[in-house]
Design a protein around this motif. Structure first.
Motif, PDB file in Angstrom:
ATOM      1  N   GLU A 292       0.835  -1.192   0.000  1.00  0.00           N
ATOM      2  CA  GLU A 292       0.000   0.000   0.000  1.00  0.00           C
ATOM      3  C   GLU A 292       0.869   1.241   0.000  1.00  0.00           C
ATOM      4  OE1 GLU A 292      -2.360   0.114   3.509  1.00  0.00           O
ATOM      5  OE2 GLU A 292      -0.676   0.480   4.860  1.00  0.00           O
ATOM      6  N   GLY A 293       0.247   2.352  -0.401  1.00  0.00           N
ATOM      7  CA  GLY A 293       0.940   3.628  -0.437  1.00  0.00           C
ATOM      8  C   GLY A 293       0.355   4.508  -1.512  1.00  0.00           C
ATOM      9  N   PRO A 294       0.861   5.733  -1.644  1.00  0.00           N
ATOM     10  CA  PRO A 294       0.342   6.651  -2.664  1.00  0.00           C
ATOM     11  C   PRO A 294       0.467   6.054  -4.064  1.00  0.00           C
ATOM     12  CG  PRO A 294       1.753   7.804  -1.103  1.00  0.00           C
ATOM     13  CD  PRO A 294       1.910   6.360  -0.820  1.00  0.00           C
ATOM     14  N   GLY A 295      -0.611   6.143  -4.842  1.00  0.00           N
ATOM     15  CA  GLY A 295      -0.601   5.654  -6.210  1.00  0.00           C
ATOM     16  C   GLY A 295      -0.774   4.151  -6.340  1.00  0.00           C
ATOM     17  N   ILE A 296      -0.980   3.447  -5.227  1.00  0.00           N
ATOM     18  CA  ILE A 296      -1.185   1.999  -5.271  1.00  0.00           C
ATOM     19  C   ILE A 296      -2.652   1.717  -4.989  1.00  0.00           C
ATOM     20  CG2 ILE A 296      -0.511  -0.227  -4.327  1.00  0.00           C
ATOM     21  CD1 ILE A 296       1.712   1.238  -5.815  1.00  0.00           C
ATOM     22  N   PRO A 297      -3.361   1.029  -5.885  1.00  0.00           N
ATOM     23  CA  PRO A 297      -4.775   0.743  -5.653  1.00  0.00           C
ATOM     24  C   PRO A 297      -4.963  -0.079  -4.375  1.00  0.00           C
ATOM     25  CG  PRO A 297      -4.186   0.303  -7.931  1.00  0.00           C
ATOM     26  CD  PRO A 297      -2.903   0.532  -7.193  1.00  0.00           C
ATOM     27  N   PRO A 298      -6.086   0.078  -3.710  1.00  0.00           N
ATOM     28  CA  PRO A 298      -6.346  -0.706  -2.504  1.00  0.00           C
ATOM     29  C   PRO A 298      -6.305  -2.206  -2.794  1.00  0.00           C
ATOM     30  CG  PRO A 298      -7.934   1.085  -2.724  1.00  0.00           C
ATOM     31  CD  PRO A 298      -7.178   1.018  -4.008  1.00  0.00           C
ATOM     32  N   ASN A 299      -5.865  -2.951  -1.815  1.00  0.00           N
ATOM     33  CA  ASN A 299      -5.867  -4.415  -1.877  1.00  0.00           C
ATOM     34  C   ASN A 299      -5.015  -4.949  -3.025  1.00  0.00           C
ATOM     35  OD1 ASN A 299      -6.745  -6.666  -0.449  1.00  0.00           O
ATOM     36  ND2 ASN A 299      -8.380  -7.088  -1.898  1.00  0.00           N
ATOM     37  N   THR A 300      -3.855  -4.329  -3.212  1.00  0.00           N
ATOM     38  CA  THR A 300      -2.950  -4.759  -4.275  1.00  0.00           C
ATOM     39  C   THR A 300      -1.917  -5.734  -3.717  1.00  0.00           C
ATOM     40  OG1 THR A 300      -3.209  -2.732  -5.544  1.00  0.00           O
ATOM     41  CG2 THR A 300      -1.199  -3.985  -5.920  1.00  0.00           C
ATOM     42  N   VAL A 301      -1.598  -6.765  -4.497  1.00  0.00           N
ATOM     43  CA  VAL A 301      -0.658  -7.808  -4.098  1.00  0.00           C
ATOM     44  C   VAL A 301       0.572  -7.750  -4.999  1.00  0.00           C
ATOM     45  CG1 VAL A 301      -0.296 -10.314  -3.941  1.00  0.00           C
ATOM     46  CG2 VAL A 301      -2.458  -9.304  -3.191  1.00  0.00           C
ATOM     47  N   ILE A 302       1.761  -8.012  -4.427  1.00  0.00           N
ATOM     48  CA  ILE A 302       2.976  -8.159  -5.224  1.00  0.00           C
ATOM     49  C   ILE A 302       2.916  -9.503  -5.939  1.00  0.00           C
ATOM     50  CG2 ILE A 302       5.479  -8.382  -5.140  1.00  0.00           C
ATOM     51  CD1 ILE A 302       5.485  -6.549  -2.723  1.00  0.00           C
ATOM     52  N   ALA A 303       2.842  -9.463  -7.265  1.00  0.00           N
ATOM     53  CA  ALA A 303       2.680 -10.698  -8.040  1.00  0.00           C
ATOM     54  C   ALA A 303       4.015 -11.312  -8.437  1.00  0.00           C
ATOM     55  CB  ALA A 303       1.846 -10.423  -9.294  1.00  0.00           C
ATOM     56  N   GLY A 304       5.055 -10.501  -8.601  1.00  0.00           N
ATOM     57  CA  GLY A 304       6.344 -11.035  -9.027  1.00  0.00           C
ATOM     58  C   GLY A 304       7.478 -10.117  -8.614  1.00  0.00           C
ATOM     59  N   LEU A 305       8.697 -10.654  -8.665  1.00  0.00           N
ATOM     60  CA  LEU A 305       9.872  -9.914  -8.226  1.00  0.00           C
ATOM     61  C   LEU A 305      11.037 -10.140  -9.180  1.00  0.00           C
ATOM     62  CD1 LEU A 305       9.654 -10.845  -4.456  1.00  0.00           C
ATOM     63  CD2 LEU A 305       9.702  -8.496  -5.266  1.00  0.00           C
TER      64      LEU A 305
END
Length: 648
Positions: A292-305
């Motif tokens: 989460e943070g500015p510019g990140i949609p709510p309930n967003t998950v890190i899908a890859g790295l």
């Protein structure tokens, strides 16, 4: 013949167990032919079947209340006749501080027996040196009043503590100086980190002890603190005259505090892109973090790295372009999941079948354990809690005689009675229960959830029984209701009354055995959903309609009376319109209290001719047209009409 122990292991065991100083000579250690482990005349335990079992050298009875807490009471009086001062069989095996750098510490009692310490594996106590949590008898004779014996894996208990000391003196920015040197004792102690609170008004200061100074007599002459901090304010110097040493405002029997930590990231985002550049990917796990943070949609998950490029792929694209943005990812490889406590109850034995008995009767005799002439005897089984006049609260059935139609009770009846109404339910912890909330003394609050979020998430003033499902799981077979009390839960009754009230007026009530009562209601009582009234028990309201000819002509009215009732969007109307003269050519218009959403027919009676009237409340109109059944004008005597319609 006794055998001398020479093994290094047993020698170590002796050194760890014997209560002796290092410079004292130890007596010889032997194992007798009977397997007894002896250190001189002291029996340490028994060696048999290849195992060594240690035992305390003696079991003692006496008052186990710690002297430093004079208010610590005896073991709670769960039922009448149990309690008092002193304990039976309370000798602890030992006190230990355990550090397990290569693994966890395992405390095991393979053969629990008796009560208190011998019945469990370990007890953690605060404020009192009391034995374990099971059956705290002061005398074995008390088993006549309470004989539900058991064992426990872990006991956590605590006693509230009185104030350690209230000492007069003066304050500096970092200290407290007693007016008279304070003498330390078994009940007055100091420790680094202990709190001191002042008597400043209107807001006290708190300080934490860092050190103290003593005189030649060992008395405390000054106490240093890290600083003074006022409630609701900041640092300062107290102006009060008294210090309260070691105030303990609250007692936790067990405090569970998991911390759901976050991983701070410095990020560069691009609007519409799922790729985010971060300062570091250390500690991140693909597919397992919420971010989460500015510019990140709510309930967003890190899908890859991409660990080499220090970039992360989001499931949802960023909504803003920015650099050096502070983002937070959950710490933990499964979305930061955490629980304060997980209670798993496994039953691989006989499946539990909730049981509820009602409609049975029987005869009781004072002082007798038998209930005779029991009707519906086949409904009963041993272990059920039985309710009835003259039967002590909490009494269970110990035997069911289906031949002679008798029940044997765990406790004798207290009265002679014939045809006593009997009811029974299974004990609440049959089949296993994850949480048993019992407040046996002075109506202690139990199962008090979500404090500060709602008034009461769930409050029981004793061992209640209900169903409170915030998020039912239909796939696991859990019924689709969030809260339900209908007098019977899983086939047996709830333990207390449940009522629906409005402004302290009971509208509907069901008692602990499923008996339903509809109470009288206040005339102003109604029920609303999202502001709309859906059940209305208020009286009909009066209104004064406007009456006029629909076409040409004129009329004169007598005393017009009209009433209506509205429930949600439904309106019911009745109107009586006496006429003293009428020359209307097409019909009569009578206004409504609310406009009509759809064309709605009416029905009525011509007050002069006694014939039927018809008419129409047109859509989006606030009046009805009244005519005779054949379309002619009603008589000059007047009309009586009624209709039910929908308002917009």
């Amino acid at each position: 013949m006794a055998r001398r122990i020479l093994s290094l292991a047993f020698a170590g065991l002796i050194l760890a167990t014997a209560l002796a100083h290092a410079d004292q000579a130890l007596p010889n250690a032997v194992i007798t032919n009977g397997g007894d482990l002896l250190l001189g005349t002291l029996k340490l335990g028994k060696r048999q079947a290849g195992q060594t079992v240690l035992a305390p050298d003696a079991l003692t009875a006496g008052d186990a209340t710690r002297a430093s807490n004079p208010f610590a009471g005896p073991y709670p009086s769960w039922v009448s006749g149990v309690g008092g001062s002193g304990y039976s069989d309370i000798k602890p095996l030992g006190n230990a501080a355990v550090w397990a750098p290569n693994g966890s510490a395992n405390f095991t009692n393979l053969f629990p027996y008796g009560s208190l310490n011998t019945a469990g594996a370990g007890t953690f106590s605060v404020g009192v040196n009391r034995p374990g949590c099971v059956a705290g008898f002061t005398s074995p004779s008390q088993s006549a009043a309470y004989d539900e014996f058991g064992s426990y894996a872990l006991c956590a208990q605590g006693d509230t503590m009185p104030l350690m000391a209230a000492v007069s003196g003066t304050f500096t920015a970092n200290s407290f100086v007693p007016t008279t040197p304070t003498t330390l004792s078994d009940t007055v102690k100091l420790g680094v980190g202990m709190w001191i609170r002042t008597n400043d008004s209107p807001a006290a200061y708190n300080g934490q002890i860092t050190s103290w100074t003593v005189n030649g007599a060992g008395q405390v002459t000054a106490i240093a603190v890290s600083g003074w901090y006022q409630r609701g304010g900041g640092a300062g110097t107290p102006t009060g005259t008294r210090a309260f040493i070691n105030p303990l405002d609250k007692l936790w029997g067990m405090l569970l505090t998991p911390f759901a930590n976050g991983i701070p990231l410095i990020a560069t985002t691009q609007a519409g892109s799922k790729t985010v550049t971060v300062n570091s990917t250390v500690g991140l796990y693909p597919g397992g973090h919420l971010i989460e943070g500015p510019g990140i949609p709510p309930n967003t998950v890190i899908a890859g790295l991409d660990y080499a490029a220090n970039t992360i792929q989001l499931e949802k694209a960023a909504t803003a372009t920015a650099s050096n943005m502070v983002l937070t990812a959950t710490a933990g490889t499964e979305f930061g999941k955490y629980v304060a406590a997980e209670i798993d109850v496994f039953n691989s034995g006989v499946a539990f079948a909730p049981t509820w008995v009602s409609g049975s009767t029987g005869n009781t005799t004072k002082g007798s354990y038998l209930v005779t002439n029991v009707t519906s005897i086949s409904m009963w089984r041993s272990g059920l809690i039985v309710y009835g006049a003259g039967i002590p609260d909490g009494t269970t059935v110990t035997f069911v005689d289906t031949v002679n139609n008798t029940l044997t009770l765990k406790r004798p009846a207290t009265a002679n009675a014939t045809g006593v109404a009997l009811q029974g339910i299974n004990q609440l912890d049959e089949g296993g229960t994850a949480l048993d909330c019992v407040g046996p003394l002075k109506n202690a609050n139990t199962c008090y959830l979500q404090r500060g979020s709602v008034s009461y998430g769930f409050l029981s003033m004793g061992a209640g029984d209900t169903s409170f499902l915030v998020r039912p799981d239909k796939f696991a077979g859990i019924p689709l209701y969030g809260f339900r009390v209908d007098g019977k839960i899983n086939g047996h009754p709830s333990a207390g009354d449940f009522a629906v009230t409005n402004d302290n007026v009971e509208v509907w009530k069901i008692d602990g055995f499923g008996n339903e009562t509809v109470q009288s209601v206040n005339s102003a009582t109604d029920y609303k959903i999202q502001g709309m009234t859906v059940i209305d028990n208020a009286a009909w309201a009066s209104y004064t309609p406007t009456v006029a000819c629909a076409g040409g002509g004129s009329l004169t009215t007598g005393t017009v009376s009209a009433r209506y009732k509205r429930i949600g969007k439904t309106v019911m109307v009745t109107a009586k319109v006496p006429l003293t003269a009428s020359s209307c050519t097409s019909g009569i218009n009578v206004t409504l209290p609310f406009s009509s959403a759809f064309d709605t027919p009416i029905q009525g009676r011509d007050m002069g001719k006694g014939v039927a009237l018809v008419g129409l409340a047109a859509a989006n109109s606030n009046a009805v047209l009244v005519q005779r059944y054949d379309g002619t004008v009603p008589s000059a005597s007047g009309v009586l009409i009624g209709l039910t319609y929908e308002t917009p």
